[in-house]
Scaffold this motif. Structure first.
Motif, PDB file in Angstrom:
ATOM      1  N   GLU A  16       0.835  -1.201   0.000  1.00 38.95           N
ATOM      2  CA  GLU A  16       0.000   0.000   0.000  1.00 38.95           C
ATOM      3  C   GLU A  16       0.874   1.258   0.000  1.00 38.95           C
ATOM      4  O   GLU A  16       0.565   2.237  -0.675  1.00 38.95           O
ATOM      5  N   ARG A  19       2.460   1.634  -3.477  1.00 38.51           N
ATOM      6  CA  ARG A  19       1.427   2.048  -4.439  1.00 38.51           C
ATOM      7  C   ARG A  19       1.069   3.517  -4.228  1.00 38.51           C
ATOM      8  O   ARG A  19       0.884   4.270  -5.190  1.00 38.51           O
ATOM      9  N   SER A  23       1.720   6.164  -7.258  1.00 40.48           N
ATOM     10  CA  SER A  23       0.560   6.882  -7.794  1.00 40.48           C
ATOM     11  C   SER A  23       0.578   8.359  -7.426  1.00 40.48           C
ATOM     12  O   SER A  23      -0.228   9.134  -7.938  1.00 40.48           O
TER      13      SER A  23
END
Length: 51
Positions: A16, A19, A23
């Motif tokens: 997480e 990511r 992003s």
């Protein structure tokens, strides 16, 4: 491997966190911010204070 260990110790999902950074959402604070916040709650003693 140290990033995996650090996120694990902080109770954050490594995947997480990665990511979030890839992003560029920045929903999860930086690890340094989380470490500072946790250390203010649980003082690490005089050996960890800046001189």
């Amino acid at each position: 491997m140290s990033l995996v260990a650090t996120t694990r110790q902080l109770g954050i999902s490594f995947f997480e966190y990665v990511r979030d950074r890839i992003s560029q959402l920045r929903i999860i604070p930086s690890l340094s911010t989380i470490i500072r916040e946790k250390s203010s709650i649980h003082p690490l003693g005089l050996s960890w204070q800046l001189e």
